[in-house]
Design an enzyme around this catalytic site. Structure first.
Site, short mmCIF file in Angstrom:
data_model
loop_
_atom_site.label_atom_id
_atom_site.label_comp_id
_atom_site.label_asym_id
_atom_site.label_seq_id
_atom_site.Cartn_x
_atom_site.Cartn_y
_atom_site.Cartn_z
N HIS A 1 -64.34 47.59 -17.43
CA HIS A 1 -65.33 47.94 -18.45
C HIS A 1 -66.53 47.01 -18.36
O HIS A 1 -66.53 46.03 -17.62
CB HIS A 1 -64.71 47.94 -19.85
CG HIS A 1 -64.15 46.62 -20.30
ND1 HIS A 1 -64.93 45.52 -20.53
CD2 HIS A 1 -62.88 46.24 -20.57
CE1 HIS A 1 -64.18 44.52 -20.92
NE2 HIS A 1 -62.92 44.91 -20.95
N LEU B 1 -68.32 48.25 -37.31
CA LEU B 1 -69.25 48.04 -36.20
C LEU B 1 -69.10 49.17 -35.20
O LEU B 1 -68.00 49.45 -34.74
CB LEU B 1 -68.98 46.69 -35.52
CG LEU B 1 -69.89 46.33 -34.35
CD1 LEU B 1 -71.35 46.21 -34.80
CD2 LEU B 1 -69.44 45.02 -33.69
N TYR C 1 -74.18 38.54 -30.29
CA TYR C 1 -72.98 38.75 -31.09
C TYR C 1 -73.38 39.24 -32.47
O TYR C 1 -73.99 38.49 -33.25
CB TYR C 1 -72.15 37.47 -31.19
CG TYR C 1 -71.44 37.12 -29.90
CD1 TYR C 1 -70.17 37.62 -29.63
CD2 TYR C 1 -72.06 36.31 -28.95
CE1 TYR C 1 -69.53 37.31 -28.44
CE2 TYR C 1 -71.42 36.00 -27.76
CZ TYR C 1 -70.16 36.51 -27.51
OH TYR C 1 -69.52 36.22 -26.32
N ASP D 1 -64.90 44.45 -29.79
CA ASP D 1 -63.79 43.94 -30.60
C ASP D 1 -62.87 45.09 -31.01
O ASP D 1 -63.32 46.25 -31.10
CB ASP D 1 -64.32 43.26 -31.86
CG ASP D 1 -65.12 42.01 -31.56
OD1 ASP D 1 -64.85 41.38 -30.52
OD2 ASP D 1 -66.00 41.66 -32.37
N TYR E 1 -76.48 48.91 -32.11
CA TYR E 1 -75.29 48.93 -32.95
C TYR E 1 -75.63 49.38 -34.37
O TYR E 1 -76.74 49.15 -34.86
CB TYR E 1 -74.67 47.53 -33.06
CG TYR E 1 -74.17 46.95 -31.77
CD1 TYR E 1 -72.84 47.09 -31.38
CD2 TYR E 1 -75.02 46.21 -30.93
CE1 TYR E 1 -72.37 46.53 -30.20
CE2 TYR E 1 -74.56 45.65 -29.75
CZ TYR E 1 -73.24 45.81 -29.39
OH TYR E 1 -72.78 45.25 -28.22
#
EC number: 5.4.99.25
Length: 314
Positions: free
Chosen positions: A43, A200, A179, A48, A76
């Site tokens: 990947h 998320l 992050y 997460d 995101y």
């Protein structure tokens, strides 16, 4: 001595998987590898377990070019719980502090502005970055905190979506190495109330089309359909793949005639016309523009091989 036989199919391409919540990126990767019976898979930047959304999975020779997706920007959608800070900066962690939410709309707007553009970010202890050969989250699980240097990142766009009660929803378009959990944790501290991620979703990676994303359930349905129809599963699965060079789609293309490409594929730099003055390039050969690898323009203006596609016998 006979050459060891490779396990699985020589299938090459990129699957845009819509990662489900609650699974690790590696668990999802292994499922896709088994479904495709691929000999290799990797990947391009883990999500997460709490997160969902676009996870490009490279199969076969495409794994050689996955590094170029790691360098790409991403978008995101995130929902934060205000008033609570956790040790992992998300809902999977333990609450370590609770404070009242008292900021004004003006204070929120001002705080958000500080996260736009070129900024520096100190990675969370609960990340896969390494310190002295060991992942940070391994130290964190032992209750050990190690020094981390601030890293430069770019937040191209930080959109306010809504603020209702103790929930804040944002959309973030950011550079590699960002992050989102850390942005939310830092924002919570700036607002004086603390915050952590409860939802998320990765919306996009690079320029990949959102409508090409597929779920694990869809892949499993196609396998069942193929069995019912008496056809190989690959007949239904393989058309879902993006080209193996799609991770490097942002780089310019240099096309080599077949008389030159044979030298390039043997590891030699070659001269060509129409190449940029410097930098990495995607290299194709012949009139059909077949992708053969990545090259870099050297000091003499030649295209030097950097990553080559291996052509396996059928």
């Amino acid at each position: 001595m006979s050459r060891p036989r490779r396990r699985g199919r020589d299938i090459h391409g990129v699957l845009l998987l819509d990662k489900p919540q609650g699974m690790s990126s590696n668990d999802v990767l292994q499922k896709v590898k088994r479904i495709y019976n691929a000999n290799r898979a990797g990947h391009t930047g883990a999500l997460d377990p709490l997160a969902t959304g676009m996870l490009p999975i490279c199969l076969g020779e495409a794994t050689k070019f996955s590094q170029y997706l790691l360098d790409s920007d991403k978008r995101y959608r995130v929902i934060a719980r205000l008033g609570q800070r956790t040790d992992t900066s998300d809902a999977d962690g333990q609450i370590v502090q609770e404070r009242p939410v008292t900021f004004s709309a003006e204070q929120l707007a001002s705080a958000l502005e500080t996260f736009r553009g070129d900024i520096e970010q100190i990675p969370s202890m609960y990340s896969a970055l390494k310190y002295q050969g060991k992942k940070l989250y391994e130290y964190a699980r032992q209750g050990i905190e190690v020094p981390r240097e601030a890293r430069p990142i770019t937040v191209y766009e930080l959109l306010f979506i809504r603020h209702e009660g103790n929930e804040l929803e944002l959309e973030v378009h950011c550079s590699k190495g960002t992050y989102i959990r850390t942005i939310i944790d830092d924002l919570g501290e700036k607002l004086g109330c603390g915050a952590h991620v409860t939802y998320l979703r990765r919306l996009t990676v690079s320029k990949y089309p959102v409508d090409r994303m597929v779920t694990l359930e869809h892949l499993q349905t196609l396998v069942a359909q193929a069995e019912q129809q008496g056809v190989p599963a690959a007949q239904l699965l393989d058309p879902l793949l993006m080209p193996m060079d799609s991770p490097a789609s942002d780089y310019p293309v240099v096309n080599l005639p077949l008389t030159s490409s044979v030298y390039f594929k043997n590891g030699n730099p070659v001269r060509t016309t129409g190449a940029p003055l410097k930098g990495l390039v995607r290299v194709t050969e012949g009139e059909d523009d077949k992708f053969i690898g990545m090259g870099e323009i050297d000091d003499e203006g030649r295209v030097a091989p950097r990553r080559l596609v291996v052509e396996y016998p059928a």
